[in-house]
Design an enzyme around this catalytic site. Structure first.
Site: not given
Ligand SMILES: *Cc1c(COP(=O)(O)O)cnc(C)c1O
Length: 360
Positions: A101, A171, A195
């Site tokens: 990511w 993030d 998540k």
């Molecule tokens: C799942 C995830 C993403 C991507 O998320 P989307 O909403 O599908 O774009 C980005 N960063 C992390 C750390 C993730 O776990």
């Protein structure tokens, strides 16, 4: 079939209590005779709902007044481009690569300016967090970017990097609301909600007010300017109304549970049960260094692909679903987010013990 124990990395398990509330309110939200799915986002009912949702999040995370909370679409992945478009004034940013990511975010940022990799753990399949106490931070970096909890690899920063005074952008998709954070340590702290918070399709971005300006790259689409959404209270266009409602229910559940310090204790206790088992097992092994272990995503392997596959299959039949590891790591991964009850982890460990006895 009853409810399973769902170890999915995302979209992921939601608190049963929240799903029941949503079910009860499906046809008639608070006496207005409609579902939240059906109502105008410009209605008083929805306006109250979004404000209350934001207020509850502010309480949970103790968000300072000089930070805006934006409910945006495009998932976490759209932030990979919104962040450089809005923040790269000098067209320079430093990225720490601790997994897929972070790497995707870096690859996106390279389209807009000079995105430097100042540290990486790719040399050992992202199984650790690099030492970030004295990195070669660029003197003109507009920000330093991290992915705080690495969903795929199961690592987490236990200490934020020393950014040498530069803005930190993080993030937190897979550790959002899993423990208290100090929002003022960040310029932007953001995450996709699917998540640890709600259904897929939305990202919550918490941004320091002074970073929200008209001074963005000239080609930035209106929809990708933070200011567009900040000025309109996340309602420049139709927001993901139902997702906002679901997140709001989860915020109320978290407040009722006692808030983020209580969640941290619960998450530590749950993770300990699984890690303690992995540390003494002859068959199952955790894949990351102990100091950097995530409380949310726990990858493990047997070392034998066929045995891994047998385990995943038998676990599923026994009601433990979505344990297959990410395709880039293989093996297994148990995601044990806020909504995974302690009994789910206890039951999984009991199942693993038994599997080890029968297949050892
Ligand atoms: C799942 C995830 C993403 C991507 O998320 P989307 O909403 O599908 O774009 C980005 N960063 C992390 C750390 C993730 O776990």
């Amino acid at each position: 079939m009853g409810r399973v124990y769902n170890f999915s990395a995302g979209p992921a398990v939601l608190p049963e209590e929240v799903l029941k509330t949503a079910q009860a309110e499906m046809l008639d939200y608070h006496g207005c005779g409609q579902s939240v799915m059906e109502m105008s986002h410009r209605s008083k009912v929805f306006d109250d709902l979004i404000h209350e949702t934001e207020a509850d999040l502010r309480t949970l995370m103790q968000i300072p007044d000089n930070y805006k909370v934006l409910f945006l679409q495009g998932g976490a992945s759209l932030q990979f481009s919104m962040i450089p478009m809005n923040l790269m004034k000098n067209r320079v940013a430093d990225y720490i690569i601790t997994g897929q990511w972070a790497k995707k975010a870096w690859q996106e940022a390279r389209k807009y300016g000079q995105a430097n990799v100042v540290a990486s753990s790719e040399d050992k399949t992202f199984s650790y967090i690099p030492d970030c106490s004295d990195l070669p931070i660029s003197p003109d970096a507009d920000y330093v970017y991290i992915c705080e909890n690495n969903t795929i690899y199961g690592t987490k920063y236990k200490k934020l990097p020393n950014t040498k005074g530069k803005l930190l952008v993080s993030d937190v998709s897979s550790c959002f609301l899993s423990e208290p954070v100090n929002v003022s340590d960040y310029g932007i702290i953001y995450g996709g909600v699917q998540k640890n918070i709600g259904p897929a399709g939305m990202v919550i971005s918490i941004i320091r007010e002074d970073l929200i300006t008209d001074d963005v790259m000239e080609f930035t689409p209106t929809m990708m300017k933070f200011k567009t959404h900040a000025d309109a209270g996340s309602m420049y266009n139709t927001p993901n109304c139902y997702c906002i409602y679901m997140c709001g229910l989860v915020f109320k559940w978290l407040l009722k549970m006692g808030g983020l310090s209580v969640m941290k204790e619960r998450n530590e206790a749950k993770a300990k049960v699984l890690y303690d088992f992995l540390d003494q097992s002859e068959m199952f092994k955790g894949t990351v260094v102990k100091e950097d272990r995530s409380l949310m995503n726990v990858p493990f392997v047997t070392g034998d692909k066929d045995l891994d596959a047998k385990f995943v299959k038998e676990a599923e039949a026994a009601g433990f679903v979505n344990l297959k590891g990410h395709r880039s790591v293989g093996g297994m991964r148990a995601s044990i987010y806020n909504a995974m009850p302690a009994e789910g982890v206890d039951a999984l460990v009991a199942f693993m013990k038994n599997f080890e006895k029968e297949n050892g």
